[in-house]
Write an enzyme that holds these catalytic residues in place. Structure first.
Site, short mmCIF file in Angstrom:
data_model
loop_
_atom_site.label_atom_id
_atom_site.label_comp_id
_atom_site.label_asym_id
_atom_site.label_seq_id
_atom_site.Cartn_x
_atom_site.Cartn_y
_atom_site.Cartn_z
N ARG A 61 57.18 -18.72 93.12
CA ARG A 61 58.07 -18.73 91.95
C ARG A 61 58.32 -19.96 91.25
NH1 ARG A 61 61.89 -15.62 89.44
NH2 ARG A 61 64.11 -16.69 89.46
N HIS A 65 57.93 -20.12 87.23
CA HIS A 65 59.33 -20.99 86.43
C HIS A 65 58.77 -22.03 85.48
CE1 HIS A 65 63.59 -20.77 87.39
NE2 HIS A 65 63.39 -21.65 86.39
N ASN A 93 68.44 -20.33 89.17
CA ASN A 93 67.85 -20.96 90.35
C ASN A 93 68.19 -20.73 91.78
OD1 ASN A 93 70.60 -21.82 90.66
ND2 ASN A 93 70.06 -23.83 90.54
C1 HEM Z 1 58.03 -10.05 85.21
C2 HEM Z 1 58.87 -11.09 85.06
C3 HEM Z 1 59.56 -11.40 86.40
C4 HEM Z 1 61.06 -11.31 86.45
C5 HEM Z 1 62.22 -10.52 85.66
C6 HEM Z 1 61.39 -12.06 87.87
C7 HEM Z 1 62.52 -12.01 88.39
C8 HEM Z 1 62.66 -12.15 89.60
C9 HEM Z 1 63.81 -12.21 90.35
C10 HEM Z 1 65.40 -12.21 89.82
C11 HEM Z 1 63.71 -12.61 91.65
C12 HEM Z 1 64.76 -12.84 92.74
C13 HEM Z 1 65.35 -14.23 92.62
C14 HEM Z 1 66.70 -14.19 93.62
O1 HEM Z 1 67.54 -13.20 93.66
O2 HEM Z 1 66.65 -15.07 94.62
C15 HEM Z 1 62.53 -13.15 91.73
C16 HEM Z 1 61.81 -13.70 92.91
C17 HEM Z 1 60.25 -13.76 92.97
N1 HEM Z 1 59.54 -13.93 91.72
FE1 HEM Z 1 59.78 -12.90 90.26
N2 HEM Z 1 60.18 -12.34 88.44
C18 HEM Z 1 59.16 -12.13 87.52
C19 HEM Z 1 57.85 -12.40 87.53
C20 HEM Z 1 57.36 -13.13 88.62
C21 HEM Z 1 55.97 -13.70 88.46
C22 HEM Z 1 54.78 -13.72 87.11
C23 HEM Z 1 55.79 -14.34 89.56
C24 HEM Z 1 54.62 -14.88 90.19
C25 HEM Z 1 53.41 -14.73 89.94
C26 HEM Z 1 56.86 -14.11 90.48
C27 HEM Z 1 57.08 -14.61 91.76
C28 HEM Z 1 58.36 -14.34 92.43
C29 HEM Z 1 58.51 -14.71 93.92
C30 HEM Z 1 57.39 -15.26 94.73
C31 HEM Z 1 59.80 -14.55 94.13
C32 HEM Z 1 60.43 -14.55 95.43
C33 HEM Z 1 61.18 -16.01 95.61
C34 HEM Z 1 61.78 -16.16 96.75
O3 HEM Z 1 61.52 -15.60 98.10
O4 HEM Z 1 61.94 -17.51 97.02
N3 HEM Z 1 57.81 -13.63 89.71
N4 HEM Z 1 61.68 -13.12 90.56
C1 LIG Z 2 71.34 -24.73 91.10
O1 LIG Z 2 72.15 -24.87 90.18
C2 LIG Z 2 73.39 -25.27 90.94
C3 LIG Z 2 74.63 -25.66 89.81
O2 LIG Z 2 74.14 -25.89 88.49
C4 LIG Z 2 73.21 -26.79 91.84
O3 LIG Z 2 74.36 -27.10 92.54
C5 LIG Z 2 72.01 -26.59 92.88
O4 LIG Z 2 71.75 -27.62 93.48
C6 LIG Z 2 70.84 -25.91 92.04
N1 LIG Z 2 69.98 -25.38 93.18
C7 LIG Z 2 68.73 -25.92 93.12
C8 LIG Z 2 67.90 -25.37 94.30
O5 LIG Z 2 68.28 -26.92 92.39
#
Ligand code: HEM
Ligand SMILES: *[C@@H]1O[C@H](CO)[C@@H](O)[C@H](O)[C@H]1NC(C)=O
Ligand SMILES: *[C@@H]1O[C@H](CO)[C@@H](O)[C@H](O)[C@H]1NC(C)=O
Length: 319
Positions: A61, A65, A93
């Site tokens: 991710r 990003h 984040n």
């Molecule tokens: C298509 C548009 C995308 C949207 C709107 C999106 C949105 C999100 C959101 C909202 C989360 C959850 C964040 C949370 O609540 O903690 C997430 C997690 C994640 N996204 Fe996406 N994402 C997108 C595309 C991608 C792409 C292109 C990748 C990589 C190829 C990716 C990889 C991941 C991974 C691996 C997680 C899990 C992160 C974790 O467990 O730490 N995403 N994404």
């Molecule tokens: C996410 O943002 C908050 C507030 O802006 C900050 O306190 C926090 O450390 C950030 N988290 C990471 C993983 O950088």
């Protein structure tokens, strides 16, 4: 005279993007200057993953990003400084972590080839390693990115939101030279990791004036999500894994999506356009086709270059 200067200036301005063409990246970029770069980064990712199973999803991710804001220039790695609030402190984040893995790899690289390997390249390599270590495909990562000096929290607004519909997703991707094919393949990154309740609240709570729950969700799955998030106020970090095998890189994401068991509205949106829907079915049917498409699209995404000019000596700081 003035107009000649004007034309020269215009030509120079037009050349700026040309000098940053992704084709400048190459898999053997460090062949002579830091030949062991791949294995050093892989070692750091492996070591961290042994201690923490959430490291691979975090790195994947993080790379996404990074590339979606200012291109893949390591801007996501920078700390806020003085009045400047950096990307990593911007609103979405919530799941970003494991920055230390990049720092550890950088330290190991600085010890053997100081000032040579960019932080943005380390992150691109680490994202590949994250996928491979999770049982997914491997591929050669083109390298030669330069690190940027700018990171602004407000720019995280440029990331696609989980509430985006298919046209908004398509636009977000096409602005970065990525197609609907790339959108479907890269969304498969959601085979790894976790989403907090806030990321899918819109689907299980006040979905529309008439319906509380998104009708495209399988009803019993929706109940499960609701019960997980019901306790959100009591349990910090409540939420759901993005697929049923969150530490394993497979095509379960697409199978679940077809069964009404996707987590984000942006996942579900892939079923609302004939082109993307057909690709979802294709990848649900074939792990091999998914992997092939994913690798191709990852190389495309990780080759988005909009600038970057230096090799940072520490990934979280500019000097
Ligand atoms: C298509 C548009 C995308 C949207 C709107 C999106 C949105 C999100 C959101 C909202 C989360 C959850 C964040 C949370 O609540 O903690 C997430 C997690 C994640 N996204 Fe996406 N994402 C997108 C595309 C991608 C792409 C292109 C990748 C990589 C190829 C990716 C990889 C991941 C991974 C691996 C997680 C899990 C992160 C974790 O467990 O730490 N995403 N994404
Ligand atoms: C996410 O943002 C908050 C507030 O802006 C900050 O306190 C926090 O450390 C950030 N988290 C990471 C993983 O950088
Ligand atoms: C997607 O959302 C935008 C903004 O709300 C809207 O203008 C557009 O018509 C929607 N597209 C689809 C396909 O629903």
């Amino acid at each position: 005279m003035a107009s000649t200067i004007g034309i020269v200036m215009m030509m120079m301005m037009m050349m700026v993007p040309l000098t940053c063409l992704a084709s400048e990246l190459s898999v053997d970029y460090y062949e002579h200057t830091c030949p062991h770069v791949d294995s050093i980064v892989a070692g750091a990712v492996h070591k961290a993953t042994m201690n923490d199973k959430t490291v691979p999803s975090a790195l994947l991710r993080m790379h996404f990003h990074d590339c979606f804001i200012r291109g893949c220039d390591g801007s996501i790695l920078l700390e806020s400084k003085g009045k400047n609030k950096a990307e990593k402190d911007g609103p979405p984040n919530i799941s970003l972590h494991a920055f230390y893995v990049i720092e550890n790899a950088k330290k190991a690289l600085e010890a053997i080839c100081p000032g040579v390997v960019s932080c943005s390249d380390i992150l691109a390599l680490a994202a590949r390693d994250a996928v491979t270590l999770s049982g997914g495909p491997s591929w050669e990562v083109p390298k030669g990115r330069k690190d940027g000096r700018i990171s602004k929290a407000v720019e995280t607004r440029q990331l696609p939101a989980p509430t985006f519909n298919i046209s908004q997703l398509q636009q977000s991707f096409s602005q970065r030279g990525l197609s609907l094919e790339d959108l479907v393949a890269l969304s498969g990154g959601h085979t790894l990791g976790f989403a907090h309740c806030s990321s899918f609240q819109n689907r299980i709570h006040k979905f529309s004036p008439k319906q509380g729950i998104d009708p495209s969700l399988n009803p019993s799955f929706a109940n499960t999500l609701q019960s997980k998030c019901h306790i959100e106020n009591k349990v910090k970090n409540a939420g759901s894994t993005l697929d049923s095998s969150a530490t394993y890189f497979d095509n379960a994401y697409y199978k679940l999506l077809l069964g009404g068991k996707s987590i984000l509205s942006s996942d579900q949106a892939l079923l609302t356009h004939p082109t993307t829907k057909a690709l979802v079915s294709k990848y649900a049917d074939s792990q091999i086709e998914f992997e092939r498409a994913f690798v191709k699209s990852m190389i495309k995404m990780s080759s988005i270059i909009n600038g970057g000019q230096e090799i940072r000596l520490q990934c979280n700081l500019i000097r």
